[in-house]
Design an enzyme around this catalytic site. Structure first.
Site, PDB file in Angstrom:
ATOM      1  N   SER A 225       0.404  -0.899  -0.186  1.00  0.00           N
ATOM      2  CA  SER A 225       0.333  -0.497   0.210  1.00  0.00           C
ATOM      3  C   SER A 225       0.481   1.157   0.187  1.00  0.00           C
ATOM      4  O   SER A 225       1.534   0.787  -0.177  1.00  0.00           O
ATOM      5  CB  SER A 225      -1.013   0.108   0.829  1.00  0.00           C
ATOM      6  OG  SER A 225      -1.971   0.667   1.105  1.00  0.00           O
ATOM      7  N   LYS A 228      -0.359   7.522   0.256  1.00  0.00           N
ATOM      8  CA  LYS A 228      -1.128   8.047   0.158  1.00  0.00           C
ATOM      9  C   LYS A 228      -2.930   7.838   0.333  1.00  0.00           C
ATOM     10  O   LYS A 228      -3.722   8.425  -0.374  1.00  0.00           O
ATOM     11  CB  LYS A 228      -1.193   8.239  -1.292  1.00  0.00           C
ATOM     12  CG  LYS A 228       0.249   9.146  -2.484  1.00  0.00           C
ATOM     13  CD  LYS A 228       0.259   9.171  -3.564  1.00  0.00           C
ATOM     14  CE  LYS A 228       1.342   9.956  -3.925  1.00  0.00           C
ATOM     15  NZ  LYS A 228       2.650   8.961  -3.026  1.00  0.00           N
TER      16      LYS A 228
END
Length: 461
Positions: A225, A228
């Site tokens: 991941s 952001k």
């Protein structure tokens, strides 16, 4: 006060600026291979105030092997100015859970995926399977690993994570023990212009791979991941937050003994695919550990600022910076990947691991430093041009949502965030509506995404 071959020896680091000017120095060689990175950074910060080209001597072991020549001196890189020692990880811990396992890496040809493959290959897996849709990158890492590890059991498969049937076939054939899901569209401005593609690839690609992992008994599923995903203002970040939510929803269903209730949201008219009854029955005892690892920008990755700045400098400038105040968290690719691997060793299921990226760095400072290190003078023979924030871009990224408390791990650079709660019972119904909208290319995809990801607040422009 001494002389070597009649060349005067002067002292010390505080005299660098004056002596460089006095002797009309063109190039500075940092010949300090055995001091730590913090001290090198301090010296570099002095040297970069001169107009000199700067080069750095490689590591001490190369002295012992008699490998040092003038040609071996390397140009100073921006990461040398980050001013911290490289991140250390417990390699035994990593090797312990990768050794003799079948490991699959989606997006294995990308900058993060390929480094994952390198470090996994060095840890003696039973088999390594690279999955990527872009054949050039996949071919490059395949050649590299075949050359370096001739005995590695390596498979390279060209496949899209959007294709649920193909992904299911790969899992049914290879039965991986561990999956690193790095495949994703990551370019923020491009995804702002193609929001449906971000949803199709990132969200439903993740769902396809996660579902196959669950069905075919994968032990660990690690989602790559991004920072952001925290309070996202752009489609890319919101899509990755939704990927994290998929991981949390799968973990919830498994712990409730309801893994067989997770729907297969087929796309491209694949509703007629029949799932093997044995697989469906096996889902009742599913035990896959689904986790996500979130980190910031990596130096030198595809699409990062450093390669762009270097190209602009080689072309004579100007170097473009979006905003003089924009900051980002940085780590080198090998550092980030080694921490991802160690976080995977800590996985119990449902965690969002957050990597400590150190102090944030001003992009403007990176640009100025790179200009100086390249031997140019800012404002004289190289300019910086400020272009304004791009669509969906923030001035700063947050690694952690305010609602998330941090939990420590044995590695002080890896933390566990307390996941934000959401309605996991109706989550897959909401996903199905989003899928229909993404594939029909109709409606306001941003508004639909906001209904599922309530921390998403689209940037106005």
């Amino acid at each position: 006060g001494r002389r070597i071959h009649n060349v005067p020896v002067v002292e010390g680091r505080n005299e660098i600026l004056q002596q460089a000017e006095k002797y009309h120095v063109d190039e500075i060689y940092i010949a300090l291979p055995s001091i730590d990175d913090k001290e090198v950074s301090e010296i570099l910060n002095i040297c970069k105030e001169t107009k000199c080209k700067i080069k750095k001597l490689p590591g001490m072991y190369q002295f012992l092997n008699d490998e040092i020549t003038l040609e071996k001196l390397k140009d100073v890189e921006v990461q040398d100015l980050l001013g911290r020692d490289p991140v250390q990880v417990n390699l035994k811990e990593i090797m312990g859970y990768v050794k003799d396992k079948v490991v699959m890496v989606t997006g294995g040809g990308g900058s993060i995926g390929s480094e994952l493959c390198r470090q996994i290959a060095a840890s003696n897996p039973k088999q390594l399977i690279i999955v990527d849709i872009y054949e050039n990158n996949a071919y490059n890492i395949q050649l590299e690993l075949q050359h370096k590890y001739p005995n590695l059991n390596l498979e390279t498969m060209i496949a899209s994570v959007r294709d649920a049937v193909k992904i299911n076939d790969l899992f049914a054939y290879y039965h991986p023990d561990i999956v690193y899901h790095a495949a994703a569209h990551k370019h923020v401005p491009l995804m702002e212009d193609a929001p449906h593609e971000a949803i199709k690839n990132n969200v439903f690609g993740t769902l396809n791979v996660a579902k196959a992992a669950d069905q075919y008994g994968v032990k660990k599923f690690i989602l790559i991941s991004t920072d952001k995903a925290v309070n996202p203002t752009n489609i890319m970040g919101a899509s990755k937050r939704l990927c994290e939510m998929i991981i949390q929803a799968f973990d919830y269903k498994i712990k409730e003994g309801k893994a067989n209730e997770i729907p297969q949201l087929f796309t491209h008219g694949m509703d007629d695919v029949i799932v093997d009854p044995k697989v469906t029955e096996g889902l009742k005892n599913a035990q896959t550990e689904f986790v996500a690892v979130r980190f910031g920008n990596v130096l030198g990755s595809n699409g990062s600022v450093i390669p762009l700045f270097k190209k602009q400098i080689e072309a004579g400038g100007p170097v473009t910076v979006t905003d003089p105040n924009i900051i980002r968290y940085f780590m080198t690719i090998p550092e980030a990947v080694s921490l991802v691997l160690q976080a995977g060793a800590y996985a119990k299921g449902g965690e969002i691991f957050i990597l400590d990226m150190g102090e944030p760095v001003k992009i403007d400072d990176l640009a100025k430093n790179l200009i100086r290190l390249s031997g140019y003078t800012l404002g004289v023979d190289m300019e910086i041009k400020y272009t304004g924030l791009r669509p969906g871009e923030k001035l700063y990224e947050e690694l952690l949502m305010k609602e998330e408390g941090l939990q420590e791990t044995d590695n002080k650079l890896i933390h566990i965030g307390k996941p934000i709660e959401f309605d996991k019972e109706n989550f897959f119904d909401n996903l199905e509506k989003l899928k229909e909208e993404a594939y029909s290319e109709t409606g306001n995809i941003r508004e639909s995404l906001k209904k599922v990801v309530d921390t998403y607040h689209p940037n106005e422009h």
